[in-house]
Design a protein around this motif. Structure first.
Motif, PDB file in Angstrom:
ATOM      1  N   ALA A 196       5.141  34.949  88.381  1.00 39.80           N
ATOM      2  CA  ALA A 196       4.350  34.506  89.533  1.00 39.80           C
ATOM      3  C   ALA A 196       4.208  35.585  90.599  1.00 39.80           C
ATOM      4  CB  ALA A 196       4.979  33.257  90.143  1.00 39.80           C
ATOM      5  N   ARG A 197       5.014  36.640  90.500  1.00 38.23           N
ATOM      6  CA  ARG A 197       4.925  37.699  91.514  1.00 38.23           C
ATOM      7  C   ARG A 197       3.594  38.446  91.470  1.00 38.23           C
ATOM      8  NH1 ARG A 197      10.505  40.753  90.350  1.00 38.23           N
ATOM      9  NH2 ARG A 197      10.010  39.931  88.276  1.00 38.23           N
ATOM     10  N   VAL A 198       2.847  38.321  90.370  1.00 38.55           N
ATOM     11  CA  VAL A 198       1.533  38.970  90.329  1.00 38.55           C
ATOM     12  C   VAL A 198       0.564  38.318  91.304  1.00 38.55           C
ATOM     13  CG1 VAL A 198       1.796  39.687  87.934  1.00 38.55           C
ATOM     14  CG2 VAL A 198       0.666  37.519  88.440  1.00 38.55           C
ATOM     15  N   ASP A 199       0.886  37.102  91.776  1.00 40.87           N
ATOM     16  CA  ASP A 199       0.034  36.431  92.750  1.00 40.87           C
ATOM     17  C   ASP A 199       0.418  36.787  94.182  1.00 40.87           C
ATOM     18  OD1 ASP A 199      -1.318  34.998  90.684  1.00 40.87           O
ATOM     19  OD2 ASP A 199       0.419  33.645  90.568  1.00 40.87           O
ATOM     20  N   GLY A 200       1.461  37.606  94.325  1.00 35.41           N
ATOM     21  CA  GLY A 200       1.919  37.985  95.652  1.00 35.41           C
ATOM     22  C   GLY A 200       1.698  39.450  95.950  1.00 35.41           C
ATOM     23  N   ALA A 201       2.613  40.015  96.733  1.00 40.43           N
ATOM     24  CA  ALA A 201       2.463  41.398  97.193  1.00 40.43           C
ATOM     25  C   ALA A 201       2.471  42.396  96.039  1.00 40.43           C
ATOM     26  CB  ALA A 201       3.575  41.727  98.191  1.00 40.43           C
ATOM     27  N   ALA A 202       3.302  42.141  95.034  1.00 41.01           N
ATOM     28  CA  ALA A 202       3.385  43.077  93.907  1.00 41.01           C
ATOM     29  C   ALA A 202       2.051  43.172  93.181  1.00 41.01           C
ATOM     30  CB  ALA A 202       4.481  42.643  92.939  1.00 41.01           C
ATOM     31  N   GLY A 203       1.420  42.037  92.939  1.00 41.74           N
ATOM     32  CA  GLY A 203       0.128  42.041  92.274  1.00 41.74           C
ATOM     33  C   GLY A 203      -0.949  42.721  93.098  1.00 41.74           C
ATOM     34  N   LYS A 204      -0.928  42.478  94.404  1.00 39.54           N
ATOM     35  CA  LYS A 204      -1.918  43.112  95.281  1.00 39.54           C
ATOM     36  C   LYS A 204      -1.742  44.632  95.290  1.00 39.54           C
ATOM     37  CE  LYS A 204      -2.840  39.231  98.399  1.00 39.54           C
ATOM     38  NZ  LYS A 204      -2.273  38.219  97.495  1.00 39.54           N
ATOM     39  N   LEU A 205      -0.485  45.086  95.279  1.00 40.22           N
ATOM     40  CA  LEU A 205      -0.228  46.526  95.243  1.00 40.22           C
ATOM     41  C   LEU A 205      -0.773  47.142  93.962  1.00 40.22           C
ATOM     42  CD1 LEU A 205       1.089  49.087  96.378  1.00 40.22           C
ATOM     43  CD2 LEU A 205       3.235  48.381  95.262  1.00 40.22           C
ATOM     44  N   ILE A 206      -0.587  46.470  92.842  1.00 44.22           N
ATOM     45  CA  ILE A 206      -1.109  46.971  91.564  1.00 44.22           C
ATOM     46  C   ILE A 206      -2.624  47.084  91.617  1.00 44.22           C
ATOM     47  CG2 ILE A 206      -1.438  46.368  89.132  1.00 44.22           C
ATOM     48  CD1 ILE A 206       1.404  45.158  89.198  1.00 44.22           C
ATOM     49  N   ASP A 207      -3.288  46.067  92.161  1.00 43.26           N
ATOM     50  CA  ASP A 207      -4.751  46.102  92.236  1.00 43.26           C
ATOM     51  C   ASP A 207      -5.249  47.189  93.183  1.00 43.26           C
ATOM     52  OD1 ASP A 207      -5.213  44.064  90.395  1.00 43.26           O
ATOM     53  OD2 ASP A 207      -5.002  42.494  91.913  1.00 43.26           O
ATOM     54  N   VAL A 208      -4.542  47.398  94.288  1.00 45.40           N
ATOM     55  CA  VAL A 208      -4.923  48.463  95.222  1.00 45.40           C
ATOM     56  C   VAL A 208      -4.798  49.828  94.554  1.00 45.40           C
ATOM     57  CG1 VAL A 208      -4.262  49.668  97.349  1.00 45.40           C
ATOM     58  CG2 VAL A 208      -4.451  47.186  97.344  1.00 45.40           C
ATOM     59  N   LEU A 209      -3.703  50.048  93.831  1.00 44.58           N
ATOM     60  CA  LEU A 209      -3.517  51.324  93.134  1.00 44.58           C
ATOM     61  C   LEU A 209      -4.593  51.513  92.054  1.00 44.58           C
ATOM     62  CD1 LEU A 209       0.383  51.401  92.769  1.00 44.58           C
ATOM     63  CD2 LEU A 209      -1.029  52.806  94.280  1.00 44.58           C
TER      64      LEU A 209
END
Length: 546
Positions: A196-209
């Motif tokens: 579920a962490r992909v729906d939080g800050a970790a996922g957003k960081l991956i998409d930004v990168l």
């Protein structure tokens, strides 16, 4: 508790946003803000930008350069394992899905995805650079051995390792969307690993990168395209090779691909792609006929043998005993460039490969493009080598003065040079407009919560930022600045690609345990690009096989 009706409404609302403009959240605003600040930084403090990127480049490559070599090699081994294992029979989609395109059409589209500017920019320039300055001092400059080394290192930079990056992305995206029904975001590929962490800050960081890697990969291609077009126009019409001319070229091309992305002229882009492939084929055949055909055939065979015999040494040879600058200019830059294009090419490859088995996909994506690239470099690079070795040419000298003049200098040595030079210029423009249009779309999609139809304002924003970043980097140091920036900005994404492979493996092995068949009727597979259904807002189920 949430009732079934409210849950359905939430799912329908998420689906509507997915298929229309998408939700503008932290990923979009963070990405746009940082990209805009980069442009402002480059305009106001150009010298400082150059100093920082140079220092960052030296630190990244000096400390972690080996990671580019190890990870890309690991991806290649991973793909070979999947192709020969029982997982090779798994389809990208339901078990009853079959490919939408014929093999011939599929191969053509794969080649059109990446052939582009690089073949004109480096088709002669890289082999001639290696011929004049053999890699790692392995041969005497201008010698017969140097000629073979020149091609085998060109094969290394443009062959299996590059396409391994694209193949892993394409497989992971295709499986995640067509088999698992997830949104078309890079972060969603990590659900098996991060939950579920992909729906939080970790996922957003991956998409930004992912957005930044894609942005600067496109920026590098745009800058290289401007340099090529400027040199071609200078060769034909005496137009000055200058930063002002290159900025004007970038502005014109940016307007073209942004307009294309905004208006959705996909038939026009399809026409451009098909036409560019035809022109490239015609230019290739012309050079094969008028060039030293027998010499090229012999050099091709010998260089392929050298590539095969030295494959592992080239794959893992770093800078422990020097040569860091050479690695930065060639191996690390090329690998970083491929990494930066990974998300875009991966989305494209996945979209055209629904219904194919993993084995089909890997063999098609790894072998066919590599063979075409090898042949292109052998014909154009080999012709330039022959000119210098046996006909008193000065292609190596021209390349040393300006890397972007090499292709046109080679064309000048043969009949109809004005015609072939015009064809080369048209190819550069066509390749980039068609590719950058799709890149702009992917940037819009990734920054709009995976929307299939990003808003026009978002597409215009990314088109403008891409052009502005390319201009800034040209002003900050031209080709050198473009290469430095793509290496630095793609570095974090190398780690993401390694994690992506692990996550994909977890998905695959969980869905297809040993000695257990998965009935096709139980697969939660949907077309993530056309008929995505039942995706809850902010909580995409992993939909394991039952």
């Amino acid at each position: 508790m949430v009732s079934r009706n409210s849950s359905s409404e939430s799912s329908a609302g998420a689906q509507q946003r997915h298929e229309t403009g998408g939700r503008l959240g932290g990923v979009f605003w963070t990405s746009v803000t940082v990209a805009a600040l980069f442009v402002v930084w480059g305009v106001m403090f150009t010298e400082n930008l150059t100093d920082v990127t140079t220092a960052s480049l030296n630190w990244v490559t000096g400390t972690f350069g080996w990671a580019y070599l190890v990870i890309t090699m690991g991806l290649l081994f991973f793909l070979v394992f999947l192709a020969i294992s029982r997982f090779g029979k798994v389809r990208l989609g339901r078990e009853d899905d079959r490919p939408e395109f014929s093999n011939r059409a599929w191969y053509s589209m794969i080649l059109a995805a990446v052939m582009g500017i690089g073949l004109i920019s480096f088709g002669v320039a890289e082999p001639m650079s290696h011929f004049a300055t053999p890699p790692h001092g392995l041969a005497e400059a201008g010698s017969k051995k140097a000629a073979v080394l020149a091609l085998q290192y060109s094969y290394f930079d443009w062959g299996l390792h590059a396409w391994a990056v694209f193949a892993v992305f394409g497989l992971a995206i295709g499986y995640s969307t067509f088999r698992k029904g997830r949104r078309g975001l890079v972060s969603q590929l990590f659900r098996p690993l991060l939950g579920a962490r992909v729906d939080g800050a970790a996922g957003k960081l991956i998409d930004v990168l992912a957005i930044f890697a894609t942005l600067f990969g496109t920026t590098t291609s745009l800058g290289l395209g401007a340099l090529q077009v400027n040199n071609g126009l200078g060769s034909l019409f005496g137009i000055p090779v200058s930063t002002v001319t290159q900025v004007l070229i970038i502005a014109a091309v940016t307007a073209l691909f942004t307009l294309s992305a905004v208006t959705g002229v996909h038939k026009g882009i399809k026409f451009l792609s098909q036409t560019s492939m035809g022109l490239a084929g015609a230019l290739f055949c012309f050079m094969l006929i008028v060039g030293p055909t027998v010499f090229l055939a012999n050099l091709y065979v010998e260089s392929l043998g050298a590539y095969g015999s030295d494959f592992f040494r080239m794959s893992l040879q770093g800078s422990a005993f020097g040569d860091l600058e050479w690695m930065q200019w060639w191996t690390y830059f090329m690998m970083a460039w491929w990494v930066s294009w990974g998300a875009f090419v991966g989305v494209f490859l996945a979209r055209i490969s629904k219904g194919r088995t993993i084995r089909e996909f890997i063999l098609g994506v790894l072998l066919v493009p590599s063979a075409v690239f090898f042949t292109w470099f052998a014909v154009f690079g080999g012709t330039a080598i022959h000119l210098d070795m046996f006909r008193g040419g000065n292609i190596a000298e021209a390349t040393a003065k300006d890397l972007n003049s090499a292709f046109f200098a080679t064309l000048d040595a043969f009949p109809l040079s004005q015609v072939t030079s015009v064809v080369a210029i048209i190819l550069v423009v066509m390749f980039f407009v068609s590719g950058a249009d799709a890149n702009t779309y992917v940037l819009g999609m990734l920054s709009s919560d995976g929307s299939l139809h990003p808003r026009r304002s978002i597409l215009i924003t990314w088109g403008a930022l891409t052009g502005a970043a390319a201009v800034v980097l040209l002003l900050a140091g031209g080709l050198n600045a473009l290469q430095q920036t793509v290496i630095v900005t793609s570095a974090p994404f190398v780690v993401i690609i390694a994690g992506l492979a692990v996550s994909f493996w977890k998905d695959l092995s969980a869905d297809h345990p040993a000695r257990q068949a998965i009935p096709a009727s139980t697969e939660a597979a949907v077309d993530g690009y056309e008929t995505v259904q039942g995706i809850a807002d902010g909580a995409v189920p992993s939909a394991p096989a039952r």
